[in-house]
Every structure is written in C-alpha cells, then in structure tokens.
Design a protein around this motif. Sequence first.
Motif, short mmCIF file in Angstrom:
data_model
loop_
_atom_site.label_atom_id
_atom_site.label_comp_id
_atom_site.label_asym_id
_atom_site.label_seq_id
_atom_site.Cartn_x
_atom_site.Cartn_y
_atom_site.Cartn_z
N GLY A 1 -34.31 -39.75 23.84
CA GLY A 1 -34.39 -39.59 25.29
C GLY A 1 -33.30 -38.69 25.83
O GLY A 1 -33.51 -37.95 26.81
N GLU A 2 -32.11 -38.73 25.22
CA GLU A 2 -31.02 -37.87 25.68
C GLU A 2 -31.32 -36.41 25.37
O GLU A 2 -30.97 -35.50 26.14
N LEU A 3 -31.98 -36.16 24.24
CA LEU A 3 -32.37 -34.80 23.89
C LEU A 3 -33.40 -34.27 24.88
O LEU A 3 -33.32 -33.12 25.32
N VAL A 4 -34.35 -35.11 25.25
CA VAL A 4 -35.36 -34.72 26.23
C VAL A 4 -34.72 -34.42 27.58
O VAL A 4 -35.05 -33.43 28.25
N ALA A 5 -33.77 -35.27 28.01
CA ALA A 5 -33.10 -35.06 29.30
C ALA A 5 -32.33 -33.75 29.30
O ALA A 5 -32.32 -33.02 30.31
N ALA A 6 -31.67 -33.41 28.18
CA ALA A 6 -30.91 -32.16 28.10
C ALA A 6 -31.85 -30.96 28.19
O ALA A 6 -31.54 -29.95 28.85
N ALA A 7 -33.00 -31.05 27.53
CA ALA A 7 -33.96 -29.95 27.58
C ALA A 7 -34.49 -29.76 28.99
O ALA A 7 -34.63 -28.63 29.48
N ARG A 8 -34.80 -30.84 29.68
CA ARG A 8 -35.27 -30.74 31.06
C ARG A 8 -34.23 -30.08 31.96
O ARG A 8 -34.55 -29.27 32.83
N HIS A 9 -32.97 -30.49 31.75
CA HIS A 9 -31.89 -29.92 32.57
C HIS A 9 -31.79 -28.42 32.35
O HIS A 9 -31.58 -27.65 33.31
N ALA A 10 -31.95 -27.99 31.12
CA ALA A 10 -31.84 -26.56 30.82
C ALA A 10 -33.00 -25.77 31.42
O ALA A 10 -32.82 -24.62 31.85
N LEU A 11 -34.17 -26.34 31.49
CA LEU A 11 -35.36 -25.62 31.97
C LEU A 11 -35.45 -25.58 33.48
O LEU A 11 -36.10 -24.69 34.04
N GLY A 12 -34.83 -26.56 34.17
CA GLY A 12 -34.88 -26.58 35.62
C GLY A 12 -36.29 -26.73 36.14
O GLY A 12 -37.07 -27.54 35.66
N SER A 13 -36.67 -25.86 37.13
CA SER A 13 -37.96 -26.01 37.79
C SER A 13 -39.13 -25.56 36.92
O SER A 13 -40.29 -25.82 37.25
N LEU A 14 -38.85 -24.87 35.83
CA LEU A 14 -39.93 -24.41 34.98
C LEU A 14 -40.50 -25.54 34.11
O LEU A 14 -41.59 -25.40 33.56
N ALA A 15 -39.77 -26.64 33.97
CA ALA A 15 -40.20 -27.71 33.07
C ALA A 15 -41.32 -28.51 33.71
O ALA A 15 -41.12 -29.18 34.73
N GLU A 16 -42.50 -28.42 33.17
CA GLU A 16 -43.60 -29.28 33.61
C GLU A 16 -43.63 -30.56 32.80
O GLU A 16 -43.90 -31.64 33.33
N ALA A 17 -43.34 -30.48 31.50
CA ALA A 17 -43.31 -31.67 30.64
C ALA A 17 -42.50 -31.37 29.41
O ALA A 17 -42.57 -30.26 28.85
N VAL A 18 -41.69 -32.37 29.01
CA VAL A 18 -40.95 -32.31 27.75
C VAL A 18 -41.15 -33.66 27.07
O VAL A 18 -40.85 -34.70 27.66
N SER A 19 -41.67 -33.66 25.85
CA SER A 19 -41.93 -34.91 25.15
C SER A 19 -41.63 -34.76 23.68
O SER A 19 -41.62 -33.65 23.13
#
Length: 753
Positions: free
Chosen positions: A679-697
């Motif tokens: 879950g921490e890896l997913v949260a870091a990826a979302r943070h890096a993508l900003g508004s472009l992130a529609e889904a990270v799983s």
Amino acid sequence: AHNFGVGDVVAVALPGAVLPGPFAITSRKTYGHISDGMICSARERGLGEDHTGILVLSRLGLNPEVGENLIPLLHLDEEVVEVNVTPDRGYCFSIRGIAREFSHATGEPFTDPALISAPAAAAGGFAVELDDAAPIAGKPGCDRFGLRIVRGCAAAGPSPSWMQRRLEQAGMRPISLAVDVTNYVMLELGQPLHAYDLAEVAEPIVVRRAQAGERLVTLDGVDRALDAEDLLITDSPDGRSSRVLGLAGVMGGASSEVSATTHDVLIEAAHFEPVSVARTSRRHKLGSEAAKRFERGVDPELPPKAIQRVVDLLVEFGGGEPDTVWTDAGQPGPPEVIRFDPSYPERLVGVAYGPAKVAEVLELIGCAVDQSDKASWLVTPPSWRPDLTRAVDLVEEVARIAGYDTIASVLPAAPAGPGLTKSQRLRRSVARALADYGLVEVLSYPFVGSGVFDTLGYARADQRRQAVRLANPLDAAAPLMRTAVLQTLLVAARRNVGRGATDVGLFESGLVTEAPAEARIAPIYPVDRRPAPDQLETLFEAVPDQPRHVAGVLMGARQYTGVWGSGRPADWTDAVEAGRLIGRTVGLEVQPVQATSAPYHPGRCAALTVQGITVGHAGELDPRVVAAFGLPERAVAFEVDLDQLIALAPDLIRAQPLSTQPLAKEDLAFVVRQDLPAGELVAAARHALGSLAEAVSVFDVYTGDQIPQGMKSVALAVRLRAADHTLTSAEIGAARQAVIDQVASAFGAELRA
C-alpha cells in the motif's frame, strides 16, 4: 373363543372396516370356516390397552340393538375442545376454571363445582408432620396437607365407562377406580390428588426435604437420586427409619401405589409451593399433570373439598366406608390485600370505565372489594388467583373482562420527513455492496460467554474484554454483551461449516456494546405517563455506548474452477478488499497498514485506516482461532467500525465525470524490501503521478530464486488519463519516470528488468 357367552353383545368389525395398524378386515377362511368379520378387543378398536378379552358391551352397562353403530354408542363422535392456557392462569387447568372463563365471556351463569360440603377436620385422623427445614425464598414447601381414609373399597376395580371416556378425551389413560377418580377430580376442580394403599403406609406421614443419598423409584419405574432441594412425602414403617413415598407435587412412589390387593385407600390433597415443585419437576425432567398445576398455583382452599369429592365418588362406584375423622394439617396464609386506585384502569388503558364498572369486574372474577376509601380501595384477590399481586394485574383483568374491543385503536400520524438519514442510507449501501461482493448477510445473537475472549486470543489488557453483563441472560453460559461482531459471527460460520458448507462467505452488521468506565444505573419511572425530557436524558445516559460494526468471514473457495480457468481459495487480500469496498461505498479511501491485532494471524493482518485513523482490521485468522471454531484452514475475516467510518464520510459523494480522452497503461515491477507494505508503494506512485493518476493497483507480488533474499517483486498496474487532452508519448514517459524516481528515493526500490 371362550371369553364371551351366549347372549353377550360384542363389538364387531365387518368386511371393509380398517382397524388401527392399519388392519383391513376382509372375509377369510379361519379354522375351516369363512369368517365375515372379526369380534374385537378394546386394543384392536384403539380404545385401550386391554387385548386379553372380547369387548363385551353388556358388561360395560350398555344394551344396544344388534347392528347398531358402535361409534356414537361409545361416544367416540363427541367433540373435544383444546384450550391453550397461559402460564399465569393455572386455575384454567380444570373444568372449574374453564367454566368460569366461559361464564365471563358469554354471560352464562356459573355454578362453582367446588361448593362441596366437607366435614371439619378433627383430632384422631392419620398423623401428618410438616417439617420443611430448608424453605425456598422463605416460603415453606407445603402449607396445607389433607388426608382421609376410605375402607373396604374396590379401589383396583374399573371406573365407570363415562369416567374412562372423559379421562381419555383429556389425554389420560384409565387405570383403576382409585387412580381414575383422583385424576377425574383433578381435571374437574384443578386440585392434584394421590391415592395410597393404606396397608403400605405407616403413621406419621412427614413432609420434608431430601437427605443425602436418598433415592426413590417413582410410579414411572425410574430409580431417581434425590436432591437436597426436593420436597418429599415420607413415612416410618418401622417407627425409626424414614421411607420416601413420593416427590411432593410431582409424582408418587411405586412402593405405596394402589394394587389389585388394595381395599383401604388413603386419599391425599395438599397445597405445595409453586417454585419448589417447578424446580423438582425440571431437575428430574418429570413433567407430570400434578406438577403442571402446582407450579402455576393451585387454590389453597381446595384440599378438603377435593378430598370429599373423591370420597363421594369412591363410595358411589367402589363401595366402602369413609372414616368420619380426617386430617387437615397446616394453614395457608390469606391472599395479600392490594391497595387500588379506581381511576388507575382509565389512566393506564385510556377507557373511561368508571368506578362502578371497575368494582363490578373485580367482584365478577372473585375479588372482595372494600370501597370505604373512595380514592384507595382495598382489593382481596380470590384464593384461586395467585397471579393477582399488584394493582396493574387488576387493571389487566378490568381491560380483559370489559373487552379489548372497547379499547380504541389510535394510530399515530406519520410525520413528513426527509426520508432516510445519512447513516441509514450508507448502512444500506454497505450491506448491498457486501452482498454484491458475494457475501451472505446473517444475524446472530449478541450474547457471549467470557471464554470467547480467550478463544479469540485477546490480551489481558484488551479493552474488548470489558463487557457489559446482563442481570437476566437468556442463556447462563452467555451472560455478556458482545464487544466485537466477530465474536458471534464466527459461531455462525462454524454452524454453517458443521452443516456441510465448506465455501462460505458471511457478513453481519450489528451493534457491539462498550462497557462504561463507571457503572450507570437507569432509574425506573412510572409507565402510566411519558417520561419528561430530563428523565429521558437520564435514561439515555445510563445506556452503554453501542456503536455499529460490520464484519465478515470468508472460507474455502473464493472462485470456482470452470471453463473460464482454475479457481482460487479466499485469502487475506479478499478480506482487505472487503474493508476497502466498505470505505469506497461511503465515499472514503481506506488504506491498509500492516498491524497486529487478535484474532488475526500476527504476520497477516492489516489495520484499515482513513485519514490516519484506524477504523478496523482485516486479514487471515490466527490458526489457533481457526482450530478452536472448527473452520477450514486459512479462513479470513474483517471487522470495521461502521459508525466511525460514516462519521468521517462526506455528506455528499460527488460523482466523477467520465472522460472522453483515451487511457494510457503502464505496468511497472519494483524490487523492494520484503517487509514493505504494498500500500505504501501504491501511495508513492499516486503522489508522483498527481492528477494524471486514474488508478494504481497491485497485480502481482513475487518472491523466488530470481529475487534477492529478503526482497520481493511488486508489480503495479498504472492507468493514466488527462482530463482535457490525449497524453503524448513524452508525457507518458515523464510520468513513468516520475514513479520510478519517487519509489526509488522513498524506499530504495529498483525497477525489475
């Protein structure tokens, strides 16, 4: 056959008849002759147990014409009325009581069958001693004991056919004159009686509690070990040792029962304390007709009248001579007087009965009403109504006799409102979402025993061990209110597994009870008016906090094998995903964080958090818990504080607009420490993508020979979309690199080749 003679009128079954069994009667050859039917015994006709002789009607005092129908002749076509009697109306376990109620209901005149003239007791009768050394709740087990002797009576002979018929219609088996008469009078008046063979009983009869090691063979042939609380009827055949004759108010013993040699009968009628009889009856699992009446309360004024009625019937049908003196030991106390406000029925029921109507009803049911004080009457209940102990009991009688149809049905008007509250709406949505997820909703009793806390592995200091104890639990083994839904949901899961269900997914939404730091005692307010606002507030403050939780358990196959591919068992990810599903349903993002909490496996448990607040847990159940509940291996579960989650949820869940721009996909696999939560890896990826992130799983976690020791590979599925344009290759590449850089700097992760 030689058991009937010329001129006897007998019962015959002709060809075409079907006797109990079933046994069809046809013409058949017997002993060289054609037999067109069969002469029957009582048992063959289903009329009794006597199979030894032909049913000779003339011996029963019947003289029918040959060819007459036997059914109306034996009154087998009579109607029998079955009455369901509530526990508080023991007096209705008799024709006397039913007739009284029929009179109340129809207005027909009532003649009390207990208006029997009985001679006064005098010295010289059969000696009796009432010696209850251990009364229950301060009340003696027996406060009245009557005895009378009938000598030279044909006690073992048959009773009249009409009496046998009435006993059979009441579900009782005719035995002999003495036994049938006592049962008949019990059904008639409601007073249980017992007949002893006088030759087998010695003076004095002593009513006392059982002593250590005593036993009794009761009339049903069972040898019973007696308890110190059992009230007994005993005598002293040798003047020294004590012999047990029967369980008082329940059943007599076999040693003194009426037999074929009995000519002198000792008749007993007593009044026993209901609680004492009820405990003895349940202790020995012996539900007799006598116990059924005594434990509900018998009229203490009946014993002398019931004895006289038995004596009259015995002398009439069995001959003999009753002793002129008889014994009446003890004296029951008078009924307690109830102070009664005549306006109370109107205030409580809402019908203007008026004092005259109230007094009329109370006198009709047998009460003595002293109206000297117009505002406070003194009402003495009749001896046959031990259930009338309070003013509210009298109000119930007024409402019942005056007619429930006189009470107006006033339905409250439903006020207009906004519909479901936020909490109600979200709770229903959560239940629907979990059902769509494949779980079945169940409802379990919220009561547990203290042993469940150890079974679930709670630590000694765990707050969930602090449970509210019920003062009057439904089950003595479960006197506590649950502090977690899983405490009872796992019991339901075990029941399903025990019924052969191996692939199970259950959930329950229900209240748990949190024990207050200090005991809160709610006051008891009057019920004839609505409590004032401050009283309601006091009542609510005394109620312990009861938040609503939702919990689930999954076992066995989560997906079945089929043409679509191989299936898989339920695992911890399903439990975690159920927790996240609950969060999404109420409009929140639930983050799983590695944690340790009973009853979960120490290394396979996640705390479910929202905005840094823990709202529940999910994961694989501890193997010891799984074994204790008899569940399949690797069973998983979750539990969420739904009230807390709803309190954090936004008032409105805003729908996301559907984009018309194309989706870009990137799959990235990183090698990270084995103890790093995905879950921490997913949260870091979302943070890096900003508004472009529609889904990270996460779509794969791998450990093996290709990965260094102590490391694992976590593969992320990244879905990118811009709101206003199609992403270019350069933008996608930049987003990909941003994710790689972010997780590398945060966790030292390396992109797996």
